[in-house]
Design a protein around this motif. Sequence first.
Motif, short mmCIF file in Angstrom:
data_model
loop_
_atom_site.label_atom_id
_atom_site.label_comp_id
_atom_site.label_asym_id
_atom_site.label_seq_id
_atom_site.Cartn_x
_atom_site.Cartn_y
_atom_site.Cartn_z
N LEU A 1 -1.42 25.45 -10.00
CA LEU A 1 -1.82 25.34 -8.60
C LEU A 1 -2.16 23.90 -8.25
O LEU A 1 -1.84 23.42 -7.15
N ARG A 2 -2.81 23.19 -9.18
CA ARG A 2 -3.10 21.78 -8.96
C ARG A 2 -1.81 20.99 -8.76
O ARG A 2 -1.73 20.10 -7.91
N PHE A 3 -0.79 21.31 -9.55
CA PHE A 3 0.50 20.64 -9.41
C PHE A 3 1.08 20.90 -8.02
O PHE A 3 1.63 19.99 -7.39
N LEU A 4 0.96 22.13 -7.53
CA LEU A 4 1.44 22.45 -6.19
C LEU A 4 0.71 21.61 -5.15
O LEU A 4 1.33 21.06 -4.22
N GLY A 5 -0.61 21.48 -5.31
CA GLY A 5 -1.37 20.65 -4.38
C GLY A 5 -0.91 19.21 -4.40
O GLY A 5 -0.74 18.58 -3.34
N GLY A 6 -0.68 18.67 -5.59
CA GLY A 6 -0.18 17.30 -5.69
C GLY A 6 1.19 17.14 -5.07
O GLY A 6 1.48 16.12 -4.43
N ALA A 7 2.05 18.15 -5.23
CA ALA A 7 3.39 18.10 -4.64
C ALA A 7 3.32 18.09 -3.12
O ALA A 7 4.07 17.36 -2.44
N LEU A 8 2.42 18.89 -2.56
CA LEU A 8 2.25 18.91 -1.11
C LEU A 8 1.76 17.55 -0.61
O LEU A 8 2.23 17.03 0.41
N TYR A 9 0.81 16.98 -1.32
CA TYR A 9 0.25 15.69 -0.93
C TYR A 9 1.33 14.61 -0.99
O TYR A 9 1.44 13.78 -0.07
N LEU A 10 2.11 14.61 -2.06
CA LEU A 10 3.20 13.63 -2.19
C LEU A 10 4.24 13.83 -1.10
O LEU A 10 4.76 12.85 -0.54
N THR A 11 4.56 15.07 -0.78
CA THR A 11 5.53 15.34 0.29
C THR A 11 5.06 14.75 1.61
O THR A 11 5.84 14.15 2.36
N GLY A 12 3.77 14.92 1.89
CA GLY A 12 3.22 14.30 3.09
C GLY A 12 3.37 12.79 3.07
O GLY A 12 3.71 12.17 4.09
N GLY A 13 3.14 12.18 1.91
CA GLY A 13 3.32 10.74 1.78
C GLY A 13 4.76 10.31 2.03
O GLY A 13 5.00 9.26 2.65
N ILE A 14 5.71 11.10 1.59
CA ILE A 14 7.13 10.78 1.81
C ILE A 14 7.46 10.87 3.30
O ILE A 14 8.21 10.03 3.83
N LEU A 15 6.89 11.85 4.00
CA LEU A 15 7.08 11.93 5.46
C LEU A 15 6.52 10.68 6.14
O LEU A 15 7.10 10.18 7.11
N MET A 16 5.40 10.18 5.63
CA MET A 16 4.84 8.94 6.18
C MET A 16 5.80 7.78 6.00
O MET A 16 6.00 6.97 6.92
N VAL A 17 6.42 7.68 4.83
CA VAL A 17 7.38 6.61 4.57
C VAL A 17 8.51 6.66 5.60
O VAL A 17 8.91 5.63 6.17
N ILE A 18 9.04 7.85 5.84
CA ILE A 18 10.11 8.01 6.82
C ILE A 18 9.64 7.59 8.20
O ILE A 18 10.33 6.85 8.93
N THR B 1 0.83 -1.20 0.00
CA THR B 1 0.00 0.00 0.00
C THR B 1 0.86 1.25 0.00
O THR B 1 0.63 2.20 -0.77
N ILE B 2 1.87 1.27 0.86
CA ILE B 2 2.74 2.44 0.96
C ILE B 2 3.53 2.64 -0.34
O ILE B 2 3.58 3.74 -0.90
N ALA B 3 4.15 1.57 -0.83
CA ALA B 3 5.00 1.68 -2.02
C ALA B 3 4.20 2.12 -3.24
O ALA B 3 4.58 3.05 -3.97
N PHE B 4 3.06 1.48 -3.47
CA PHE B 4 2.27 1.82 -4.64
C PHE B 4 1.55 3.15 -4.47
O PHE B 4 1.22 3.82 -5.45
N GLY B 5 1.29 3.54 -3.22
CA GLY B 5 0.72 4.86 -2.99
C GLY B 5 1.67 5.95 -3.47
O GLY B 5 1.28 6.86 -4.21
N ILE B 6 2.92 5.85 -3.07
CA ILE B 6 3.92 6.84 -3.50
C ILE B 6 4.09 6.79 -5.02
O ILE B 6 4.19 7.83 -5.68
N ALA B 7 4.10 5.59 -5.59
CA ALA B 7 4.22 5.46 -7.04
C ALA B 7 3.03 6.11 -7.75
O ALA B 7 3.20 6.83 -8.75
N GLY B 8 1.83 5.86 -7.25
CA GLY B 8 0.64 6.44 -7.87
C GLY B 8 0.62 7.95 -7.79
O GLY B 8 0.26 8.63 -8.76
#
Length: 756
Positions: free
Chosen positions: A458-475, A20-27
């Motif tokens: 702006l949508r790209f910025l939102g996606g980048a923030l969301y992905l950054t949060g996901g990376i913090l979760m991985v850590i 779930t974590i790995a494919f979430g970050i990939a998606g």
Amino acid sequence: METQKFSYDNGIVRAFLYATIAFGIAGFTLGLTAALMLFYPELPEFLFGTDDTTIQSLRSGNIEGLINTNGAMGFGRIRMMHTNTVVFAFVCNSFFLATYYSLQRLLKTRMWSDALSWFHFWTWQIMIVLSWVTFALGYNTSKEYAEHEWPLDLLILVSWLAFGINMWMTIVKRRVRHLYVAIWFYIATWLGIALLHIVNNLEVPLNFMKSYSAYAGVKDALVQWWYGHNAVAFVLTTPILGMMYYFMPKAADRPVFSYKLSIIHFWSLIFVYLWAGPHHLQYTALPAWVQAVGTGFSIMLIAPSWGGMLNGLLTLRGAWDKVREDPILKFFVVAITCYGMATFEGPLLATKTLNKIGHFTDWVIGHVHLGALGWNGFMAFGIIYYLTPILWKTKIWSVKLANWHFWLGTLGIIFYAVPMYISGFTQGMMWKQFNPDGTLMYKNWLDTVTAIVPYYKLRFLGGALYLTGGILMVINIYKTVKQGTFAKDTAAEAPALPKIGKDRKAGEPVHLWIERMPAILTIGAFITLSIGGAVEIIPTLTIKENVPTISAVKPYSPLELEGRDLYIREGCNSCHSQVIRPFRDEVVRFDGKNGQYSKAGEFIYDRPFLWGSKRTGPDLHRQGKRNPESWHFKHMYNPRSTSPGSIMPRFPWLITNRLDRSEMVNKMKLMKSTFDVPYTKAEIDSANAWADNQAANIVKNIYSQAPDIAKSVEEDKARKGNDFIPMEQREIVALIAYLERLGTDIKTTDVQTASR
């Protein structure tokens, strides 16, 4: 009563957690890549070191780097990889993670078969990886959320059956009398997805990696959006509700707010959902009665959806102090809130008044991602944070980092959804504006595209923030795992389940009896699920008058068939629709010559249908003869050379690839023998000569219209010698043949006669 000792299988839970974590970050990464390409279409050129911008570079060979990708970085292919990774890899794996953990504990037993658990795990992950490979190579069916070709459809079915058998047999050997509400939703999810997957993916294989839908045109559209809408229901909703009913009370240490509301929520939701799919096809060539039924039931969906939302939120009564401190509950609260917002907005979009404004616009994209990022993503994150400390017998490494993830994710959702709503309103209103003299105010489609590019950023910025949060979760999860100790099995004990009588006891509530009778619950759920689809689909498939034919509409030529398959390969229907709705602005803009909207009889040879769900680019249903062949050639090579400001990506590999015609005759034979397409034996026997003649005429027109292309090709021939591919044999010519054919069968008199 003597208790029995057993153990819970945590190993399979851990495997699905990692997946779930790995494919979430990939998606999320694939989605961010697609979002970037919508305002930076030169991304493939940047990545592969190619920056040429004119047709003259054909002479120098500067495009070879980009050509070597052979389209793997094409937007349509990236988008398919993104949506399928999020739906099948991230959301489904989170469902399996939650199910394998909660089912064992709710039923007080280990999963029936460890071997079947692992078979399910590996076949599902292999399917996901193979999906990436096949989509990158251009093998797809074009159907939304069902783009897999038939071998992968079979693999999905086998894996899903393994999961269902294991779940059912675990229920049979349970040590509890009644099935908890979460399990009702798990059962309905399994039944719903099996039903949807089988019916929608009926197809006839041409070879190992190519098939054609069993349905055509309007019928295919109905079946696909019955599937597409209910994939949202039974992949992105009912399993997550089951997860909510288990993990929300556990995390809050509170009982579910209302048992009776749970019953009403469950049965009404699974009944109403299967009727609502046609609201995706408002104002199209679909029979009007089916559209009306879809709208009515879509509006009815508000009641059961909000019943579930309120049951979830009110479970937290008396626990709001804990919500402020616990990031897990914060994720759950925002998830359920997003569910409530999305399930209110969906029925609104199903009404004809708002559908004519919002459909085909970015409003729908914002709506879908409010559910995917908020409802699905945040529920998954909360469950991951809840389970990891339990499985590894430790505390979460950093509550502060989990809170950072929550706030970054929340900001990401806001910066994603709000710009898409504004963009969608902007598109919908600009498309419909007329000048006082009756002409379109924004006749040039690019005017409506360039106006929304800032919102894409702006949508790209939102996606980048969301992905950054996901990376913090991985850590955070990595650090938690490192500091803890994983137990592959958890010892447990419970009394054996006494023999359960089938008869209903005196005074026993009906639903309480159903809860201890899994077979009756399953049969009841299946019947409830089947009614809506049967009422809508069977008459449309079997009553000929629902799809009247038009005598002027002829089958595609062999070269046009090849071009259509290339159109599907590149995912062009991701950005272009092929259906003109009966609105003044659409018939003027997209069919200025005849001024006619699309009729059901025009699509009888379309397998699959290609109506699309988004208009990033203009509708193409009547594209034929609107632009010269050389325009298409240059446009596919570099859209900005013909349409300054275009955000369409380039397709240079179409210019240089040799068209594979090895299956062309077999395609015609399949269409004739299986689908009764009226090709004559003479036409099939002369298919290659037919294609050669059509290709030669197209190339002749290209050269006469654009001498610079002719000169470039001659120089290319001199440079390559025996390696030179004649222009007539290249993919671009087949694609042009298809595009130039679209809508040319229809004349005003033909359509008027057919519509009487």
